[in-house]
Design an enzyme around this catalytic site. Structure first.
Site, PDB file in Angstrom:
ATOM      1  N   HIS A  74       0.881  -1.206   0.070  1.00  0.00           N
ATOM      2  CA  HIS A  74      -0.086  -0.108  -0.110  1.00  0.00           C
ATOM      3  C   HIS A  74       0.862   1.193  -0.029  1.00  0.00           C
ATOM      4  O   HIS A  74       1.838   1.413   1.040  1.00  0.00           O
ATOM      5  CB  HIS A  74      -0.870   0.054   1.163  1.00  0.00           C
ATOM      6  CG  HIS A  74      -1.994  -0.987   1.282  1.00  0.00           C
ATOM      7  ND1 HIS A  74      -2.405  -1.622  -0.092  1.00  0.00           N
ATOM      8  CD2 HIS A  74      -2.905  -1.567   2.293  1.00  0.00           C
ATOM      9  CE1 HIS A  74      -3.741  -2.315   0.471  1.00  0.00           C
ATOM     10  NE2 HIS A  74      -3.665  -2.340   1.442  1.00  0.00           N
ATOM     11  N   TYR A 204     -10.181   4.971   5.861  1.00  0.00           N
ATOM     12  CA  TYR A 204     -10.837   5.385   6.888  1.00  0.00           C
ATOM     13  C   TYR A 204     -11.668   6.357   6.868  1.00  0.00           C
ATOM     14  O   TYR A 204     -11.817   7.244   6.382  1.00  0.00           O
ATOM     15  CB  TYR A 204      -9.673   5.931   7.821  1.00  0.00           C
ATOM     16  CG  TYR A 204      -8.444   5.169   8.324  1.00  0.00           C
ATOM     17  CD1 TYR A 204      -8.468   4.712   9.730  1.00  0.00           C
ATOM     18  CD2 TYR A 204      -7.194   4.757   7.604  1.00  0.00           C
ATOM     19  CE1 TYR A 204      -7.598   3.946  10.323  1.00  0.00           C
ATOM     20  CE2 TYR A 204      -6.309   3.970   8.109  1.00  0.00           C
ATOM     21  CZ  TYR A 204      -6.468   3.588   9.318  1.00  0.00           C
ATOM     22  OH  TYR A 204      -5.466   2.890   9.808  1.00  0.00           O
ATOM     23  N   PRO A 296      -6.887  -0.591  17.332  1.00  0.00           N
ATOM     24  CA  PRO A 296      -6.397  -1.237  15.945  1.00  0.00           C
ATOM     25  C   PRO A 296      -6.358  -0.232  15.106  1.00  0.00           C
ATOM     26  O   PRO A 296      -6.006  -0.251  13.775  1.00  0.00           O
ATOM     27  CB  PRO A 296      -7.557  -2.265  15.799  1.00  0.00           C
ATOM     28  CG  PRO A 296      -8.619  -2.072  16.622  1.00  0.00           C
ATOM     29  CD  PRO A 296      -8.133  -1.402  17.906  1.00  0.00           C
ATOM     30  N   LYS A 300      -0.969  -0.772  14.761  1.00  0.00           N
ATOM     31  CA  LYS A 300       0.150  -1.076  15.525  1.00  0.00           C
ATOM     32  C   LYS A 300       0.559  -2.166  16.091  1.00  0.00           C
ATOM     33  O   LYS A 300       1.748  -2.437  16.798  1.00  0.00           O
ATOM     34  CB  LYS A 300       0.386   0.335  16.413  1.00  0.00           C
ATOM     35  CG  LYS A 300       0.577   1.595  15.622  1.00  0.00           C
ATOM     36  CD  LYS A 300       1.859   1.714  14.559  1.00  0.00           C
ATOM     37  CE  LYS A 300       1.846   2.790  13.688  1.00  0.00           C
ATOM     38  NZ  LYS A 300       2.551   2.597  12.410  1.00  0.00           N
ATOM     39  N   TYR A 388       2.239   6.293  10.200  1.00  0.00           N
ATOM     40  CA  TYR A 388       1.550   5.242   9.869  1.00  0.00           C
ATOM     41  C   TYR A 388       2.506   4.108   9.426  1.00  0.00           C
ATOM     42  O   TYR A 388       2.417   2.922   9.558  1.00  0.00           O
ATOM     43  CB  TYR A 388       0.535   5.643   8.821  1.00  0.00           C
ATOM     44  CG  TYR A 388      -0.354   4.618   8.262  1.00  0.00           C
ATOM     45  CD1 TYR A 388      -1.380   4.341   9.256  1.00  0.00           C
ATOM     46  CD2 TYR A 388      -0.309   3.781   7.429  1.00  0.00           C
ATOM     47  CE1 TYR A 388      -2.426   3.524   9.033  1.00  0.00           C
ATOM     48  CE2 TYR A 388      -1.267   2.737   7.131  1.00  0.00           C
ATOM     49  CZ  TYR A 388      -2.209   2.801   7.948  1.00  0.00           C
ATOM     50  OH  TYR A 388      -3.249   1.759   7.816  1.00  0.00           O
TER      51      TYR A 388
END
Length: 393
Positions: A74, A204, A296, A300, A388
């Site tokens: 990604h 998200y 979540p 991580k 991230y």
């Protein structure tokens, strides 16, 4: 029955298996004890987004071939709010770093297969595991298997046995400090054999109906979540209700692209932030969920466990190869510094994306204002991106 090893590892999840693999490669004898069966461990549905640090560590452990071949890289994430979708180019903003979608079940299978192929000692369905003497020079682990009592004498004990495991629970109360935040909602998760709605990004969603997340395990298997009340029951959520709710929290274009199908697995998970410190007690060391839990939202949990293991394996290797206690003595401090930063990021992203009981009109608009700033400020987007993909070790 008594046996002897150098490092006794409690827990055969990813952190315990990875630690065992790294120690074996360094010539350090170890045994893994797991209270559940191997099938049960493989049946646990967990995270599937790996930082580059974690992928590199799997390669170092000699089990990185399949993740390189089958993992889906990604380069970006997408934020949905106020009915619109906004990409964050994490690859470009971090100088080329990426995350890789690869299910934790598959990672665990890779590690299990490697351990079995090398003939290394793993005891599944070890009952009544207990740890003793870790405040002295000769720690011992006791367990029962098939009605026979066993004792493992060792140099060190690695507690990789999760949040409810025996290792942290065995530490004297006065020697440990626990920090915890429990969030007032859960995640309803669905796993389905359908193509991901966004094959090269994680989505998200923030809406006045609550949080949503679109992720993937492969190009043919997807993992989706919606925020729900903690008191909800899985039985109250039919597949159709879930798909309808997910679509309602996405922008119209993305909602139209959602491919639905029967759920393979459906569950509701509570969210918490938790840290126990220190992570070393004499010759007992905690790693992974035994020492910390993150919501979540930031992906991580597994990655933090992997970096704990990297620090801990390095400390043991240094001890045996160089007769040095430096890595052992600084393990807890080094690990916790990175853990608290990941806890901060996960807490921040959770607060930004979810609807809280007091997030009514004003609170919702504050979230949308921060999101608007986030996607339109290179500095803010970079801060999100570098957290991230994973902060440096």
């Amino acid at each position: 029955m008594k046996t002897r090893t150098q490092v006794a590892i409690i827990g055969a999840g990813p952190s315990g298996l990875l630690l065992g693999q790294l120690l074996h490669k360094a010539g350090i004898d170890n045994i893994i004890l797991e209270r559940q069966s191997g099938e049960y461990v493989l049946g646990r549905i967990r995270a599937g987004i790996l930082e580059q640090v974690t992928v590199d560590l799997l390669k170092e452990a000699g089990v990185g071939e399949r993740v390189q071949r089958e993992g889906v890289v990604h380069h970006s994430i997408e934020l949905v709010f106020a009915g619109s979708r906004h990409p964050i180019d994490v690859h470009g903003l971090t100088g080329g770093k990426v995350v890789t979608a690869y299910g934790q079940t598959e990672l665990t299978r890779d590690l299990m297969d490697a351990r079995q192929a090398q003939g290394l000692a793993t005891v599944y369905e070890a009952a009544d595991v207990s740890v003793h003497g870790f405040d002295g020079a000769q720690p011992v682990v006791r367990y029962r298997k098939d009605g026979v009592e066993h004792e493992v004498q060792c140099d060190f004990i690695a507690g990789c046995d999760g949040f409810h495991g025996v290792c942290r629970a065995s530490v004297p109360k006065g020697a440990i400090t626990e920090y915890e935040k429990v969030y007032p909602f859960g995640w309803l998760g669905v796993l389905a054999d359908v193509p991901p709605v966004s094959p090269h990004a994680i989505v998200y969603g923030n809406s006045d109906r609550g949080f949503s997340l679109c992720s993937m395990r492969s190009m043919t298997r997807s993992r989706y979540y919606v925020q729900c009340p903690l008191e909800d029951k899985v039985e109250e959520w039919s597949d159709q209700r879930f798909w309808d709710e997910l679509r309602s929290r996405l922008d119209p274009e993305l909602a139209a692209r959602v491919v639905t199908g029967p759920s393979i697995e459906k569950s509701i998970a509570p969210l918490r932030s938790f840290v126990a410190e220190p992570m070393r007690f004499g010759r007992l060391f905690l790693a992974g969920d035994a020492a910390h839990i993150v919501p979540p939202t930031g992906a991580k949990g597994l990655n933090l466990a992997a970096t704990d293991v990297k620090y801990l394996a390095g400390a043991f290797i240094e001890h045996y190869a160089e007769n040095s206690a430096a890595g052992i003595d600084t393990y807890s401090q080094r690990a916790l510094r990175r853990i608290w930063k990941a806890e901060r990021f996960s807490w921040w992203l959770t607060n930004l994306m979810h609807r809280f009981p007091d997030t009514q009109g004003f609170g919702q608009r504050m979230q949308e204002a921060e999101l608007d700033y986030l996607v339109n400020s290179k500095a803010a987007s970079t801060a999100l991106a570098e957290n991230y993909v994973g902060l440096p070790l």
